[in-house]
Write a protein that holds these residues in place. Structure first.
Motif, short mmCIF file in Angstrom:
data_model
loop_
_atom_site.label_atom_id
_atom_site.label_comp_id
_atom_site.label_asym_id
_atom_site.label_seq_id
_atom_site.Cartn_x
_atom_site.Cartn_y
_atom_site.Cartn_z
N LEU A 47 -20.73 3.32 -11.79
CA LEU A 47 -22.03 3.13 -12.45
C LEU A 47 -22.75 4.46 -12.61
O LEU A 47 -23.37 4.72 -13.65
N GLU A 50 -20.93 6.49 -15.31
CA GLU A 50 -21.22 5.92 -16.63
C GLU A 50 -22.65 6.24 -17.07
O GLU A 50 -22.90 6.45 -18.27
N PHE A 51 -23.56 6.31 -16.13
CA PHE A 51 -24.95 6.68 -16.46
C PHE A 51 -25.00 8.12 -16.96
O PHE A 51 -25.64 8.41 -17.98
N GLU A 53 -22.52 9.95 -18.17
CA GLU A 53 -21.72 10.11 -19.39
C GLU A 53 -22.20 9.24 -20.54
O GLU A 53 -21.64 9.31 -21.64
N GLU A 54 -23.21 8.40 -20.29
CA GLU A 54 -23.73 7.48 -21.30
C GLU A 54 -22.63 6.56 -21.83
O GLU A 54 -22.53 6.30 -23.02
N ILE A 55 -21.83 6.08 -20.90
CA ILE A 55 -20.77 5.12 -21.23
C ILE A 55 -21.33 3.71 -21.05
O ILE A 55 -21.79 3.35 -19.97
N ARG A 56 -21.29 2.94 -22.10
CA ARG A 56 -21.91 1.60 -22.07
C ARG A 56 -20.94 0.49 -21.71
O ARG A 56 -21.37 -0.63 -21.41
N CYS A 57 -19.66 0.80 -21.75
CA CYS A 57 -18.65 -0.25 -21.54
C CYS A 57 -17.69 0.16 -20.42
O CYS A 57 -17.13 1.25 -20.46
N ARG A 58 -17.51 -0.72 -19.43
CA ARG A 58 -16.59 -0.45 -18.34
C ARG A 58 -15.16 -0.26 -18.85
O ARG A 58 -14.38 0.51 -18.28
N THR A 60 -14.24 1.36 -21.36
CA THR A 60 -14.07 2.77 -21.73
C THR A 60 -13.75 3.61 -20.50
O THR A 60 -12.83 4.43 -20.51
N SER A 61 -14.50 3.40 -19.43
CA SER A 61 -14.27 4.14 -18.19
C SER A 61 -12.87 3.90 -17.65
O SER A 61 -12.16 4.84 -17.26
#
Length: 257
Positions: A47, A50-51, A53-58, A60-61
């Protein structure tokens, strides 16, 4: 003190050529966050990543993590539940990247992958130009002659001609990409770029005829009230490369010294 990574320049070039720049950025963040070289990548850690990196979808991670595992840069230990981060030196050796230059990356610059890649490719050719010129003493490129001045000459702050077409041929990238990389490096103040033009030529038709029959055509522009040929941009880096350990050749291959 801010943590800094010395990232082999060929890693940025490889990521550009093979289109995994965002995945490389993800890996650089892991290297910056986990200085001990390992992490569990549990829910709270993901989390946080992702915050940043501004990743909105798990998805993608998880896709980035799977990519890094396939590359062998992220190794999972089933007994301990830890992911191990491979060192840049091991990545460099495994890919047989012999250039002993690195770009310094910290938490404030790791996101600027395109700018850094532009700085790397243009900065490297700037360095290579002066290295070769030192041996030849002089060289002529597209209507301009360059001379190596003296052993005490500080080439690091002296512009060198680096063409977009040269970047394309050497690094196998498109002209538009080479131009975008240069502009990104310029925007982030990693490169100084000087546009160069020929003296004014009053006869436009003569210029067009000259362009038609040249092996490497010049671009014609109207600049400062006259028709001119656009010459190769001259650049110099506004940063310093880091030096990595060199390798010594043995019968069994390359090893670190």
């Amino acid at each position: 003190m801010t943590r800094e990574l010395s990232v082999p320049i060929q890693l940025f070039i490889d990521a550009q050529q093979k289109s995994y720049a965002k995945k490389l950025r993800f890996f650089l963040l892991l290297k910056l966050l986990y200085t001990c070289g390992k992490t569990r990548l549990e829910e709270d850690e993901l989390l946080f990543i992702e915050f940043i990196e501004e990743i909105r979808c798990r998805k993608t991670s998880l896709g980035y993590i799977e990519f890094l595992r396939e590359k062998g840069w992220l190794l999972y230990n089933e007994k301990t539940g830890y992911y191990l981060l491979k060192s840049f030196e091991r990545i460099r050796r495994e890919n047989n990247w012999k250039v002993s230059l690195a770009f310094p990356i910290d938490i404030s610059s790791y996101r600027n992958i395109k700018a850094v890649t532009g700085a790397v490719v243009y900065g490297y050719l700037h360095k290579d130009f002066w290295r070769k010129l030192k041996r030849k003493k002089s060289v002529r490129l597209k209507d301009s002659t360059y001379h190596f001045l003296s052993p005490k000459f500080n080439y690091k702050e002296k512009p060198a001609p680096v063409s977009v077409l040269g970047i394309c041929k050497i690094f196998n990238i498109s002209p538009s990409t080479a131009t975008k990389l240069k502009n990104e490096a310029l925007r982030h103040k990693l490169l100084f770029v000087q546009k160069n033009y020929s003296a004014g030529i009053p006869n436009k038709k003569a210029m067009e005829l000259c362009i038609k029959y040249q092996e490497a055509p010049n671009t014609m522009v109207f600049q400062n009230g006259a028709n001119r040929f656009q010459l190769i941009d001259t650049v110099y880096p506004l940063f310093h490369f880091k030096k990595l350990k060199k390798w010594k050749t043995y019968s069994k291959g390359y090893i670190e010294i």
